[in-house]
Design an enzyme around this catalytic site. Structure first.
Site, short mmCIF file in Angstrom:
data_model
loop_
_atom_site.label_atom_id
_atom_site.label_comp_id
_atom_site.label_asym_id
_atom_site.label_seq_id
_atom_site.Cartn_x
_atom_site.Cartn_y
_atom_site.Cartn_z
CB SER A 218 48.82 32.29 -53.63
OG SER A 218 49.09 33.63 -53.30
NE ARG A 222 53.24 30.11 -50.68
CZ ARG A 222 52.74 31.18 -51.24
NH1 ARG A 222 52.17 32.10 -50.50
NH2 ARG A 222 52.82 31.36 -52.53
CG ASN A 226 53.24 24.39 -46.53
OD1 ASN A 226 54.15 23.59 -46.68
ND2 ASN A 226 52.98 25.35 -47.39
#
Lengths: 288, 156
Positions: A218, A222, A226
């Site tokens: 994660s 992440r 993004n």
């Protein structure tokens, strides 16, 4: 822009391809001249542009902060020292809030993560075509390369290897501190948690390992997700420039708006990466 | 997204930068910040102390001023009292001195008067005798008339 002979798909694909040095399928080492060649190299390849920008920005971080540290005085600080101290204090405050334990590593680690990731993300705000275009011209005229074979991505965090490398580093530290603080008892966290009974050991092991592995994944995905999405939108907006004057001007405003919004995202993502790093390390320092 | 050697390159770079930061950046900056925080705390403490000292000194000064004023007032009062006393004393002295002078003057005058009277008396007696001698031209027995003349002189 990317030249009239290219289709939009070509343009986007070209932008998403790193500059790769690696082992060709025939065993020789060299630069990849196309996406296909790069893909064929598989694992034994290195993204030269990502590495160069990442290390370069890391050096910028070290140089800036070392300069502040060596010139720092306990008297009245100057503007530069003030700015650096502000960042250090901000990171230190976050560490103090989230990390319950004593460690000489977590503070500098969080500072490095925050500033380095921020600097790498910041590259996203440089107009999306500027440096790749310059690199293309440089490759074409100075090095005599085919401009279509010059690949140059300047935002390291849109290359999944970069966030994943940092997440793996954090993961290694989590495991290390888990064993260091809890000793062999760290294993108990995996086999006797959350169900404290020997019959549940396989279930516990499965759940805890999944939970453990989810953390670095994660963390890496992440940031990568993004930044990749943000870069993608910059590229998509940039394709409007080849669609006529009115759409081009409209695209210019879109680019500006997205860039301003992106200032928030790059800072936020750097901050989130830092906070999660601290929290994960804090969790492996905690004794149940 | 293709995982390759870049992953390990980044891990190594990460480790190197964190180590650099841990060794050369973080301790230097945080220690200096702590030092400055201590300095500022000391400065604030000193300022507080100075304020307190100032207040104490001001209180002391106003106390002393009040005391000095009271003392001065007391002294003034005492001095006034003393002056009045001195004046009264002087007045008394002057009065008694005057009285004394008057008395002695009166006594002197009386004395003078008495003496003058005596002299006059003696002279009148002599003059009366001489006058009588002349009037009678004869040598009347002085002793016989003596009594008469003395009587006459005593009546003066």
């Amino acid at each position: 822009m990317a030249g009239g002979t290219q289709t939009t798909t070509d343009y986007i694909q070209h932008h998403l391809q790193n500059w790769v040095y690696g082992r060709h399928p025939d065993g020789t080492w060299g630069f990849a001249h196309s996406s296909q060649e790069a893909a064929e190299m598989g694992f034994w390849a290195i993204h030269v542009d990502s590495m160069a920008w990442s290390i370069g920005l890391g050096l910028v971080f070290c140089w800036l902060f070392r300069k502040a540290a060596s010139k720092a005085t306990a008297g009245v600080p100057g503007g530069f020292q003030n700015a650096i101290e502000y960042i250090v204090e901000f990171v230190g405050g976050t560490v103090k809030d989230s990390f319950h334990g004593h460690s000489k590593l977590v503070g500098p680690l969080a500072l490095t993560v925050f500033v380095w990731v921020f600097l790498m993300n910041l590259m996203d705000l440089i107009p999306v075509d500027l440096i790749p275009y310059a690199a293309q011209k440089f490759g074409q005229y100075a090095l005599g390369m085919d401009p279509h074979h010059v690949y140059f991505k300047i935002v390291p965090t849109t290359d999944v290897n970069i966030p994943a490398g940092m997440a793996l580093g954090v993961f290694a530290l989590m495991i290390f501190y888990g064993f260091k603080v809890k000793g062999p008892g760290y294993v108990k966290d995996f086999i006797l948690h959350p169900f404290n009974h020997w019959a549940f050991i396989p279930v516990n092991l499965f759940m805890e390992v999944v939970g453990l592995l989810a953390k670095p994944f994660s963390l890496a995905l992440r940031l990568f997700g993004n930044m990749f999405a943000g870069e993608m939108i910059f590229i998509l907006i940039a394709t409007m420039y080849s669609a006529g004057l009115i759409l081009g001007i409209f695209g210019g405003f879109l680019q500006l708006g997205w860039a301003i919004f992106h200032i928030l995202i790059i800072t936020l993502q750097a901050f989130i990466f830092m906070v999660l790093t601290i929290v994960y390390l804090s969790m492996s320092h905690e004794d149940h | 997204m293709n995982i390759n050697l870049t992953l390990f390159g980044q891990m190594i770079a990460f480790a190197v930068f964190v180590a650099f930061c841990m060794k050369y950046v973080w301790p230097a900056i945080t220690s200096i910040m702590e030092e400055r925080a201590d300095k500022i705390a000391d400065g604030l403490d000193a300022a507080d102390r100075a304020m307190r000292d100032l207040e104490i000194a001001q209180n002391k000064a106003s106390d002393q001023l009040k005391e000095a004023k009271q003392e001065a007032a007391a002294l003034l009062e005492q001095a006034n009292k003393r002056a009045n006393q001195i004046i009264e004393e002087a007045k008394d002295q002057a009065r008694t001195e005057g009285d004394r002078l008057k008395q002695s003057a009166q006594a002197e005058i009386e004395q003078e008067v008495n003496r003058a009277r005596e002299e006059l008396r003696a002279k009148v007696a002599t003059l009366a005798l001489a006058g009588a001698e002349k009037i009678l031209e004869a040598s009347i027995d002085e002793n016989a008339n003596r009594e008469l003349v003395d009587k006459l002189a005593a009546q003066l």
